[in-house]
Scaffold this active site. Structure first.
Site, short mmCIF file in Angstrom:
data_model
loop_
_atom_site.label_atom_id
_atom_site.label_comp_id
_atom_site.label_asym_id
_atom_site.label_seq_id
_atom_site.Cartn_x
_atom_site.Cartn_y
_atom_site.Cartn_z
CD GLU A 1 -9.80 -11.67 13.43
OE1 GLU A 1 -8.96 -11.83 14.33
OE2 GLU A 1 -10.17 -10.56 13.03
CG HIS B 1 -10.60 -5.13 20.39
ND1 HIS B 1 -11.41 -5.74 21.33
CD2 HIS B 1 -9.32 -5.44 20.76
CE1 HIS B 1 -10.66 -6.39 22.20
NE2 HIS B 1 -9.38 -6.23 21.89
CE LYS C 1 -7.76 -15.49 21.86
NZ LYS C 1 -6.81 -14.43 21.88
CG HIS D 1 -5.47 -3.13 24.47
ND1 HIS D 1 -5.85 -2.71 23.21
CD2 HIS D 1 -5.90 -4.42 24.57
CE1 HIS D 1 -6.47 -3.69 22.59
NE2 HIS D 1 -6.52 -4.74 23.40
CD GLU E 1 -9.01 -7.63 25.85
OE1 GLU E 1 -9.95 -8.17 25.24
OE2 GLU E 1 -8.28 -6.76 25.34
CG HIS F 1 -7.19 0.21 17.20
ND1 HIS F 1 -6.92 0.96 16.08
CD2 HIS F 1 -6.03 -0.40 17.51
CE1 HIS F 1 -5.67 0.81 15.73
NE2 HIS F 1 -5.09 -0.02 16.58
CG ASN G 1 -11.33 -8.28 16.54
OD1 ASN G 1 -10.35 -8.48 17.27
ND2 ASN G 1 -11.35 -8.69 15.29
NE ARG H 1 13.60 -21.64 5.57
CZ ARG H 1 14.84 -22.11 5.42
NH1 ARG H 1 15.27 -23.08 6.18
NH2 ARG H 1 15.62 -21.61 4.49
NE ARG I 1 -8.05 -15.45 17.01
CZ ARG I 1 -6.87 -15.97 17.23
NH1 ARG I 1 -6.48 -17.04 16.58
NH2 ARG I 1 -6.06 -15.44 18.12
CE LYS J 1 -5.98 -12.70 15.67
NZ LYS J 1 -6.99 -11.62 15.86
P1 NAD Z 1 2.44 -5.59 28.86
O1 NAD Z 1 2.99 -6.83 28.35
O2 NAD Z 1 3.07 -4.32 28.43
O3 NAD Z 1 2.41 -5.64 30.46
C1 NAD Z 1 1.94 -4.53 31.17
C2 NAD Z 1 2.94 -4.07 32.23
O4 NAD Z 1 2.90 -4.99 33.31
C3 NAD Z 1 4.39 -4.07 31.74
O5 NAD Z 1 5.02 -2.93 32.28
C4 NAD Z 1 5.00 -5.33 32.37
O6 NAD Z 1 6.37 -5.21 32.60
C5 NAD Z 1 4.23 -5.41 33.65
N1 NAD Z 1 4.06 -6.76 34.19
C6 NAD Z 1 3.77 -7.88 33.53
N2 NAD Z 1 3.58 -8.90 34.37
C7 NAD Z 1 3.77 -8.41 35.62
C8 NAD Z 1 3.68 -8.97 36.91
N3 NAD Z 1 3.29 -10.23 37.10
N4 NAD Z 1 3.95 -8.17 37.97
C9 NAD Z 1 4.28 -6.86 37.79
N5 NAD Z 1 4.34 -6.27 36.59
C10 NAD Z 1 4.09 -7.05 35.51
O7 NAD Z 1 0.90 -5.43 28.49
P2 NAD Z 1 -0.32 -6.44 28.41
O8 NAD Z 1 -1.50 -5.65 28.76
O9 NAD Z 1 -0.06 -7.71 29.09
O10 NAD Z 1 -0.37 -6.79 26.86
C11 NAD Z 1 -0.66 -5.81 25.90
C12 NAD Z 1 -0.19 -6.31 24.55
O11 NAD Z 1 -0.89 -7.51 24.23
C13 NAD Z 1 -0.45 -5.34 23.42
O12 NAD Z 1 0.71 -5.21 22.65
C14 NAD Z 1 -1.53 -6.02 22.59
O13 NAD Z 1 -1.44 -5.71 21.23
C15 NAD Z 1 -1.23 -7.46 22.86
N6 NAD Z 1 -2.37 -8.38 22.65
C16 NAD Z 1 -2.17 -9.46 21.87
C17 NAD Z 1 -3.19 -10.35 21.66
C18 NAD Z 1 -2.97 -11.59 20.86
O14 NAD Z 1 -3.93 -12.31 20.58
N7 NAD Z 1 -1.73 -11.88 20.50
C19 NAD Z 1 -4.43 -10.15 22.28
C20 NAD Z 1 -4.60 -9.03 23.10
C21 NAD Z 1 -3.55 -8.13 23.28
N1 GLY Z 2 -7.46 -10.88 20.77
C1 GLY Z 2 -8.22 -11.28 19.63
C2 GLY Z 2 -7.82 -12.59 19.05
O1 GLY Z 2 -7.00 -13.28 19.59
O2 GLY Z 2 -8.30 -12.93 18.01
#
Ligand code: NAD
Ligand code: GLY
Length: 369
Positions: free
Chosen positions: A238, A249, A228, A267, A186, A253, A246, A122, A242, A144
């Protein structure tokens, strides 16, 4: 030298985002200070191979019992299957309510491990150790967490704030340049939302950050996290402000969805293109000056990021894009919701955007009628 940025607001306990160099090696003492019974690392196979031993060694060096569970690298790991596998491993390892999850990786790992931490017993503590620029400036901050389903991205999740975020600029040295630029989108977005001077710096003196320059990256990460943190502190769930995060986005998206979330656009690239489109649409509607839309585009282009539909090797249908935008979970009551601009550094949410105006705009942009 490190910089510490507090994150906190009504309804959630404050925590710190620490930005600096060598933080992976120092993670042990900082995590041990949270007094967990154990600290278990969740990572992906790529990141674990590069940075896993450093973090594991740091945790053990601080007297913590630890271990590592990995998932395949990539978005496909934000799934029920991998969530179950991670939770099952935490159970098999005998973790308890006072154990802590360390999310070591990009946004995929952060979102998955964060959700696992929210669900395990939990809810247990977790620490974000973001290793992509995108994760350092965006996904690791704000709580998030989510997985995807075949019905859409991020549809199953929880708000679960980390206890600590360690953003090590040195960890970015191994990141492929396309991923650095993706995260830079971003960063640019934060400037476009509320800091015109920062946006100017990103497109000028600071633009080496988009190619991996560590000094520029550090400054960009710090300012992004400050922005942020302030927004999330005011509006964790949000309800209002917040949503400004977006920016770009809804357009982005829709493009990603039309491309099947493949390799054609990351992305961040989709967000960059979406931000340029949001500014051009705003100018078309008379909301902001055309010169601001041009300036936004130039700043994004300076990082070799896409700003036009023609930058993507695909013909998009205007109706299909509108359909995606209306189906986006940010849409309310069938109306299009968009983050639009009055100027660089001044954006707002419009929940009543005329879909016909967007359609005409998309056709002007090169989408098929
Ligand atoms: P990711 O986590 O897939 O990383 C991208 C690639 O880089 C992967 O292949 C990973 O293995 C590699 N990698 C990571 N760190 C590395 C390093 N230091 N050296 C070499 N390779 C490395 O992608 P991302 O762009 O970091 O994240 C995208 C995700 O984040 C999406 O799922 C998106 O929905 C999510 N997201 C979430 C929020 C939130 O607020 N929670 C906000 C924006 C995006
Ligand atoms: N990436 C958008 C948020 O965290 O709200």
């Amino acid at each position: 030298m490190t910089t510490t940025i507090p994150v906190g607001g009504e309804g959630f306990a404050a925590y710190e985002v620490v930005v600096g160099r060598g933080l992976l090696k120092e993670a042990g003492a900082r995590v041990a200070a949270l007094k967990p019974t154990r600290a278990f690392i969740v990572s992906d196979e790529t990141v674990a191979a590069i940075h896993g031993e450093t973090v594991r060694g740091a945790l053990e060096g601080a007297g913590l019992t630890t271990g590592v569970v990995t998932v395949p690298a990539g978005e496909a790991s934000k799934s029920f299957e991998q969530l179950e596998a991670v939770l099952d491993r935490l159970l098999a390892e005998g973790l308890d309510r006072k154990s802590l999850v360390v999310a070591l990786g990009g946004g995929v790992v952060g979102d998955l491990a964060g959700l696992a931490a929210a669900l395990f017993m939990r809810g247990v503590d977790f620490v974000q150790v973001p290793t992509t620029l995108l994760a350092q400036v965006d996904s690791s901050v704000g709580g998030k967490t989510a997985i995807d389903t075949p019905r859409g991205k991020n549809l199953i999740g929880a708000f679960h704030q980390p206890r600590l975020v360690l953003a090590d600029i040195e960890a970015l040295a191994t990141l492929p340049v396309r991923q650095v630029r993706s995260g830079w989108a971003e960063v640019l977005k934060h400037g476009l939302i509320c800091d015109a001077a920062f946006f100017d710096w990103l497109g000028g003196e600071g633009k080496a950050g988009a190619e991996g320059d560590p000094d520029a990256l550090e400054r960009a990460v710090i300012r992004s996290v400050e922005i942020k943190s302030q927004i999330v502190g005011e509006d964790e769930k949000e309800a209002g402000r917040r949503a400004l995060l977006n920016l770009g986005h809804t357009f982005g998206h829709a493009l990603e969805a039309e491309l099947g979330f493949g390799d054609a656009l990351t992305h961040g690239e989709a967000v960059a293109l979406g931000c340029a489109m949001a500014f051009r649409f705003s100018a078309r509607q008379g909301l902001c000056a055309a010169t601001d839309a041009d300036k936004a585009e130039a700043g994004i282009r300076a990082a070799s990021l896409p700003t036009r539909l023609a930058d993507v090797d695909q013909v998009f249908s205007a109706d299909a894009l509108i359909g995606r935008m209306a189906g986006d979970k940010k849409a309310e009551g069938g109306r299009l919701t968009l983050i639009l601009a009055r100027a660089i550094g001044e954006v707002f949410t419009d929940k009543n955007v005329d879909a016909e105006a967007v359609r005409a705009f998309l056709i002007e942009e090169g989408a098929a009628a």
